[in-house]
Design a protein around this motif. Structure first.
Motif, PDB file in Angstrom:
ATOM      1  N   ARG A 106       2.957   8.187  -0.758  1.00 31.68           N
ATOM      2  CA  ARG A 106       2.427   9.243  -1.628  1.00 31.68           C
ATOM      3  C   ARG A 106       2.147  10.519  -0.818  1.00 31.68           C
ATOM      4  O   ARG A 106       2.424  11.634  -1.280  1.00 31.68           O
ATOM      5  CB  ARG A 106       1.151   8.754  -2.336  1.00 31.68           C
ATOM      6  CG  ARG A 106       1.439   7.689  -3.385  1.00 31.68           C
ATOM      7  CD  ARG A 106       0.164   7.138  -4.015  1.00 31.68           C
ATOM      8  NE  ARG A 106       0.527   6.188  -5.047  1.00 31.68           N
ATOM      9  CZ  ARG A 106       0.823   6.508  -6.303  1.00 31.68           C
ATOM     10  NH1 ARG A 106       0.782   7.771  -6.690  1.00 31.68           N
ATOM     11  NH2 ARG A 106       1.160   5.585  -7.169  1.00 31.68           N
ATOM     12  N   TRP A 107       1.596  10.341   0.371  1.00 32.38           N
ATOM     13  CA  TRP A 107       1.320  11.492   1.233  1.00 32.38           C
ATOM     14  C   TRP A 107       2.626  12.226   1.557  1.00 32.38           C
ATOM     15  O   TRP A 107       2.699  13.448   1.474  1.00 32.38           O
ATOM     16  CB  TRP A 107       0.633  11.017   2.515  1.00 32.38           C
ATOM     17  CG  TRP A 107       0.152  12.122   3.411  1.00 32.38           C
ATOM     18  CD1 TRP A 107      -1.108  12.658   3.455  1.00 32.38           C
ATOM     19  CD2 TRP A 107       0.911  12.825   4.402  1.00 32.38           C
ATOM     20  NE1 TRP A 107      -1.182  13.646   4.396  1.00 32.38           N
ATOM     21  CE2 TRP A 107       0.045  13.780   5.000  1.00 32.38           C
ATOM     22  CE3 TRP A 107       2.229  12.756   4.832  1.00 32.38           C
ATOM     23  CZ2 TRP A 107       0.467  14.648   6.021  1.00 32.38           C
ATOM     24  CZ3 TRP A 107       2.659  13.627   5.837  1.00 32.38           C
ATOM     25  CH2 TRP A 107       1.783  14.561   6.418  1.00 32.38           C
ATOM     26  N   PRO A 155       7.792  10.634  -7.450  1.00 33.50           N
ATOM     27  CA  PRO A 155       9.049   9.928  -7.708  1.00 33.50           C
ATOM     28  C   PRO A 155       8.905   8.411  -7.587  1.00 33.50           C
ATOM     29  O   PRO A 155       7.926   7.897  -7.028  1.00 33.50           O
ATOM     30  CB  PRO A 155       9.990  10.483  -6.629  1.00 33.50           C
ATOM     31  CG  PRO A 155       9.084  10.972  -5.552  1.00 33.50           C
ATOM     32  CD  PRO A 155       7.855  11.467  -6.234  1.00 33.50           C
ATOM     33  N   ASP A 156       9.914   7.703  -8.108  1.00 33.30           N
ATOM     34  CA  ASP A 156       9.885   6.238  -8.144  1.00 33.30           C
ATOM     35  C   ASP A 156       9.712   5.604  -6.766  1.00 33.30           C
ATOM     36  O   ASP A 156       9.120   4.529  -6.639  1.00 33.30           O
ATOM     37  CB  ASP A 156      11.181   5.698  -8.779  1.00 33.30           C
ATOM     38  CG  ASP A 156      11.219   5.897 -10.282  1.00 33.30           C
ATOM     39  OD1 ASP A 156      10.145   5.875 -10.908  1.00 33.30           O
ATOM     40  OD2 ASP A 156      12.323   6.094 -10.824  1.00 33.30           O
ATOM     41  N   TRP A 157      10.239   6.249  -5.723  1.00 35.42           N
ATOM     42  CA  TRP A 157      10.277   5.588  -4.417  1.00 35.42           C
ATOM     43  C   TRP A 157       8.901   5.414  -3.771  1.00 35.42           C
ATOM     44  O   TRP A 157       8.789   4.727  -2.746  1.00 35.42           O
ATOM     45  CB  TRP A 157      11.214   6.321  -3.463  1.00 35.42           C
ATOM     46  CG  TRP A 157      10.775   7.692  -3.019  1.00 35.42           C
ATOM     47  CD1 TRP A 157      11.063   8.882  -3.616  1.00 35.42           C
ATOM     48  CD2 TRP A 157       9.994   8.003  -1.864  1.00 35.42           C
ATOM     49  NE1 TRP A 157      10.509   9.921  -2.905  1.00 35.42           N
ATOM     50  CE2 TRP A 157       9.840   9.410  -1.818  1.00 35.42           C
ATOM     51  CE3 TRP A 157       9.405   7.233  -0.856  1.00 35.42           C
ATOM     52  CZ2 TRP A 157       9.128  10.053  -0.816  1.00 35.42           C
ATOM     53  CZ3 TRP A 157       8.689   7.881   0.147  1.00 35.42           C
ATOM     54  CH2 TRP A 157       8.558   9.270   0.166  1.00 35.42           C
ATOM     55  N   ASP A 193       0.847  -1.189   0.000  1.00 35.09           N
ATOM     56  CA  ASP A 193       0.000   0.000   0.000  1.00 35.09           C
ATOM     57  C   ASP A 193       0.887   1.244   0.000  1.00 35.09           C
ATOM     58  O   ASP A 193       1.672   1.475   0.926  1.00 35.09           O
ATOM     59  CB  ASP A 193      -0.885  -0.019   1.253  1.00 35.09           C
ATOM     60  CG  ASP A 193      -1.884   1.133   1.284  1.00 35.09           C
ATOM     61  OD1 ASP A 193      -1.769   2.047   0.437  1.00 35.09           O
ATOM     62  OD2 ASP A 193      -2.767   1.135   2.161  1.00 35.09           O
ATOM     63  N   SER A 194       0.760   2.072  -1.018  1.00 29.65           N
ATOM     64  CA  SER A 194       1.659   3.227  -1.188  1.00 29.65           C
ATOM     65  C   SER A 194       1.079   4.531  -0.635  1.00 29.65           C
ATOM     66  O   SER A 194       1.658   5.600  -0.837  1.00 29.65           O
ATOM     67  CB  SER A 194       1.984   3.408  -2.675  1.00 29.65           C
ATOM     68  OG  SER A 194       0.810   3.729  -3.413  1.00 29.65           O
ATOM     69  N   TYR A 195      -0.039   4.475   0.075  1.00 34.08           N
ATOM     70  CA  TYR A 195      -0.722   5.703   0.489  1.00 34.08           C
ATOM     71  C   TYR A 195       0.192   6.616   1.317  1.00 34.08           C
ATOM     72  O   TYR A 195       0.282   7.823   1.063  1.00 34.08           O
ATOM     73  CB  TYR A 195      -1.981   5.369   1.290  1.00 34.08           C
ATOM     74  CG  TYR A 195      -2.758   6.605   1.694  1.00 34.08           C
ATOM     75  CD1 TYR A 195      -3.640   7.219   0.804  1.00 34.08           C
ATOM     76  CD2 TYR A 195      -2.599   7.173   2.961  1.00 34.08           C
ATOM     77  CE1 TYR A 195      -4.348   8.359   1.160  1.00 34.08           C
ATOM     78  CE2 TYR A 195      -3.297   8.316   3.321  1.00 34.08           C
ATOM     79  CZ  TYR A 195      -4.161   8.903   2.424  1.00 34.08           C
ATOM     80  OH  TYR A 195      -4.851  10.036   2.778  1.00 34.08           O
ATOM     81  N   LEU A 231       2.994  19.174  -3.432  1.00 32.32           N
ATOM     82  CA  LEU A 231       2.732  18.948  -4.854  1.00 32.32           C
ATOM     83  C   LEU A 231       1.228  18.792  -5.081  1.00 32.32           C
ATOM     84  O   LEU A 231       0.494  18.330  -4.207  1.00 32.32           O
ATOM     85  CB  LEU A 231       3.456  17.690  -5.325  1.00 32.32           C
ATOM     86  CG  LEU A 231       4.986  17.680  -5.226  1.00 32.32           C
ATOM     87  CD1 LEU A 231       5.522  16.337  -5.708  1.00 32.32           C
ATOM     88  CD2 LEU A 231       5.592  18.815  -6.037  1.00 32.32           C
ATOM     89  N   SER A 232       0.780  19.147  -6.257  1.00 30.86           N
ATOM     90  CA  SER A 232      -0.632  19.005  -6.594  1.00 30.86           C
ATOM     91  C   SER A 232      -0.989  17.539  -6.767  1.00 30.86           C
ATOM     92  O   SER A 232      -0.116  16.678  -6.948  1.00 30.86           O
ATOM     93  CB  SER A 232      -0.937  19.759  -7.883  1.00 30.86           C
ATOM     94  OG  SER A 232      -0.299  19.124  -8.984  1.00 30.86           O
TER      95      SER A 232
END
Length: 314
Positions: free
Chosen positions: A215-216, A263-265, A210-212, A256-257
């Motif tokens: 991303r945040w 980014p990749d990470w 889960d990348s949430y 960021l919008s």
């Protein structure tokens, strides 16, 4: 010694401070078992229960790791500086501040947060509070008197575990679903724009599917670097074996919008690794380590872990 200082009300001598500085907490449960009877005779029930509750996260950081993290911070804090506001939200007995480079000491103002009461008392003896200069908060990060955009640097070895934190000031439940995610997101929130976050965290911050959370964080902070440490890094002084990551981030001036490319990470991918029997299995690994394998200090393998037969390790 701590009880003697409390009874006398006296300040510790340099020799007594050196003795207090040897305290490493009770994250090493094998060592606790050897001392359990003596501790029960020394501590009140409330103190003992608080100490037991700290065991899951009382894994103090090796001094050489702290010095290496400070070396990274020094590279980013280049040029002249005015007053700097630093925070350690999981301070233990304050090793991060104790090893602060000389060049920062005349300019830094510290706030240190420590949940476990006895550890916080030792911390107060090692880093006496001074108004406007040094503040210690004995309690959890979620209760600490901190504000958004307050600190130039947040630096710590944060607690990790798959259990939530109750912080009514944070409405997004996903930011506090696990304690290491909470500490990371809260650290980003209280760091001033342009400020740094330098944290040791669980590898699951970067590796979980889960990348949430990533991303945040990525919308609010730029990842300057990441280094993965092998599972035996904290074995000697903390009695624990766990793969951890050191993250260096810089708080963005503005988030960021929602449409911005991240980014990749923020993403993971499946990687085939062998276990000790030569069998191959796939695990989720962050792209920063698949694209830059040299940033993981060791050879990735699968081991029989506490929770799974094929657990990623270094």
């Amino acid at each position: 010694l701590l009880q003697s200082l409390k009874e006398s009300g006296s300040l510790p001598t340099e020799t007594e401070q050196a003795l207090l500085a040897q305290y490493t907490g009770w994250g090493n449960t094998a060592v606790y078992k050897e001392a359990a009877a003596e501790l029960e005779s020394l501590l009140a029930e409330k103190e003992l229960n608080a100490l037991k509750a700290s065991m899951l996260n009382a894994h103090y950081t090796s001094l050489d790791i702290i010095q290496a993290i400070w070396a990274g911070v020094e590279q980013v804090f280049a040029g002249s500086m005015d007053t700097l506001h630093f925070l350690d939200p999981s301070a233990g007995i304050g090793h991060f501040r104790s090893l602060e480079p000389e060049g920062f000491r005349d300019k830094s103002r510290w706030q240190e947060v420590e949940l476990e009461p006895l550890t916080a008392e030792i911390l107060a003896h090692l880093h006496p509070q001074k108004e406007g200069h040094s503040q210690i908060f004995a309690g959890g990060f979620e209760q600490a008197p901190v504000q958004s955009d307050q600190f130039d640097l947040v630096i710590s070895n944060i607690p990790f575990g798959n259990y939530p934190v109750v912080d009514h000031k944070i409405k997004d439940m996903r930011l506090k679903g696990s304690i290491h995610d909470y500490f990371l997101c809260k650290a980003v929130e209280v760091t001033a724009p342009g400020g740094l976050i330098a944290l040791i965290t669980s590898r699951y911050t970067l590796d979980k599917k889960d990348s949430y959370i990533r991303r945040w964080v990525a919308r609010r902070a730029e990842l300057l670097g990441a280094v993965r440490l092998p599972q035996n890094t904290f074995q000697k002084n903390a009695g624990t074996q766990v793969v951890t990551d050191v993250l260096f981030l810089r708080k963005r001036d503005l988030p960021l919008s929602a449409e911005a490319t991240l980014p990749d990470w923020v993403e993971t991918e499946k990687v085939l690794l062998e276990n000790q029997d030569g069998e191959s299995h796939s695990v989720q690994v962050n792209r920063i380590f698949t694209l830059h394998p040299d940033r993981a200090l060791g050879q990735a393998i699968l081991i029989r872990g506490m929770y799974a037969p094929n657990e990623y390790s270094l």
